[in-house]
Design a protein around this motif. Structure first.
Motif, PDB file in Angstrom:
ATOM      1  N   MET A  18       0.988  -0.498  -1.287  1.00  0.00           N
ATOM      2  CA  MET A  18       0.310  -0.963  -2.662  1.00  0.00           C
ATOM      3  C   MET A  18      -0.221   0.164  -3.433  1.00  0.00           C
ATOM      4  SD  MET A  18      -2.888  -3.593  -3.267  1.00  0.00           S
ATOM      5  CE  MET A  18      -3.725  -2.638  -2.073  1.00  0.00           C
ATOM      6  N   ILE A  19      -0.906   1.057  -2.898  1.00  0.00           N
ATOM      7  CA  ILE A  19      -1.273   2.064  -3.730  1.00  0.00           C
ATOM      8  C   ILE A  19      -0.222   3.036  -4.314  1.00  0.00           C
ATOM      9  CG2 ILE A  19      -2.951   4.261  -3.660  1.00  0.00           C
ATOM     10  CD1 ILE A  19      -4.465   1.405  -3.328  1.00  0.00           C
ATOM     11  N   SER A  20       0.667   3.304  -3.452  1.00  0.00           N
ATOM     12  CA  SER A  20       1.729   4.162  -4.022  1.00  0.00           C
ATOM     13  C   SER A  20       2.604   3.492  -5.330  1.00  0.00           C
ATOM     14  CB  SER A  20       2.899   4.234  -3.054  1.00  0.00           C
ATOM     15  OG  SER A  20       2.501   5.105  -1.789  1.00  0.00           O
ATOM     16  N   ARG A  21       2.599   2.020  -5.194  1.00  0.00           N
ATOM     17  CA  ARG A  21       3.370   1.262  -6.248  1.00  0.00           C
ATOM     18  C   ARG A  21       2.295   1.448  -7.582  1.00  0.00           C
ATOM     19  NH1 ARG A  21       4.277  -2.569  -2.401  1.00  0.00           N
ATOM     20  NH2 ARG A  21       2.495  -4.007  -3.432  1.00  0.00           N
ATOM     21  N   ALA A  22       1.036   1.672  -7.239  1.00  0.00           N
ATOM     22  CA  ALA A  22       0.096   1.589  -8.104  1.00  0.00           C
ATOM     23  C   ALA A  22       0.262   2.773  -9.144  1.00  0.00           C
ATOM     24  CB  ALA A  22      -1.326   1.346  -7.876  1.00  0.00           C
ATOM     25  N   ILE A  23       0.452   3.935  -8.426  1.00  0.00           N
ATOM     26  CA  ILE A  23       0.270   5.049  -9.031  1.00  0.00           C
ATOM     27  C   ILE A  23       1.913   5.843  -9.375  1.00  0.00           C
ATOM     28  CG2 ILE A  23      -1.673   5.991  -7.900  1.00  0.00           C
ATOM     29  CD1 ILE A  23      -0.251   7.678  -5.854  1.00  0.00           C
ATOM     30  N   GLN A  24       2.931   4.930  -8.867  1.00  0.00           N
ATOM     31  CA  GLN A  24       4.244   5.364  -9.132  1.00  0.00           C
ATOM     32  C   GLN A  24       4.391   5.487 -10.578  1.00  0.00           C
ATOM     33  OE1 GLN A  24       6.793   2.084  -8.078  1.00  0.00           O
ATOM     34  NE2 GLN A  24       8.600   3.520  -7.882  1.00  0.00           N
TER      35      GLN A  24
END
Length: 144
Positions: free
Chosen positions: A125-131
Motif C-alpha cells: 500500500m505504501i509503495s502504491r501511495a508514493i509511486q
C-alpha cells in the motif's frame, strides 16, 4: 467496502528547530528535523518515518505473499535506505532501496521467491501511495 481509520496527534511549540511529540497508534515519539538537515536531531523525523513505513509495508507484504504461495520462509531481513536531495533549499525524497535477505526452508522455490520479492515492491500500500514520486529499487539475496 471496509475502511480502516488511523489517527495521529502532534504537539509542536515553536519554530523550525523545535521538538514535537507525535502519537499515532502504538507510536509515541519525539520528532524534529534531523541534524544532517541543520535541525536538533531529537527523536525521529518524516524522512525516517516514510522509510520505516515503506520498509515495514514491503516486509509484511512479502511475508504474506510467500505464505500464500506456500514458500516456507525461515528468516527475512529488509534493510532500507532513503535518499533525500537538497537543491536550492528544496528537499526532495528521491529514492528508497530495499536490500532484501531471505533465508528459505530447504527445497523452497528460490526463483518464485525472488519473483515475489520483486512484485512485493509494487504490491504494498505504501509503495502504491508514493509511486511516481519516489524511485523504488529492490536488491534481493537468498541466504544459505
Amino acid at each position: 467496502m471496509v475502511k480502516h481509520l488511523f489517527n495521529s496527534h502532534i504537539d509542536w511549540v515553536g519554530g523550525r528547530n523545535s521538538i514535537g511529540d507525535l502519537q499515532a497508534g502504538a507510536l509515541n515519539e519525539k520528532i524534529s528535523i534531523p541534524e544532517t538537515m541543520a535541525g536538533p536531531g531529537v527523536g525521529t523525523n518524516p524522512d525516517e518515518m516514510l522509510l520505516g513505513a515503506a520498509s515495514t509495508c514491503y516486509s509484511i507484504t512479502l511475508a504474506a505473499m510467500l505464505e500464500r504461495n506456500e514458500i516456507p520462509l525461515e528468516h527475512l531481513k529488509v534493510e532500507g535506505q532513503g535518499v533525500v536531495d537538497v537543491t536550492k533549499g528544496i528537499f526532495t525524497y528521491e529514492k528508497i532501496t530495499y536490500h532484501v535477505f531471505m533465508k528459505l526452508a530447504a527445497g523452497a522455490d528460490e526463483s518464485k521467491a525472488i519473483k515475489l520479492a520483486e512484485r512485493a515492491e509494487s504490491s504494498c500500500m505504501i509503495s502504491r501511495a508514493i509511486q511516481g514520486n519516489i524511485k523504488l529499487e529492490t536488491i534481493i539475496k537468498i541466504e544459505e
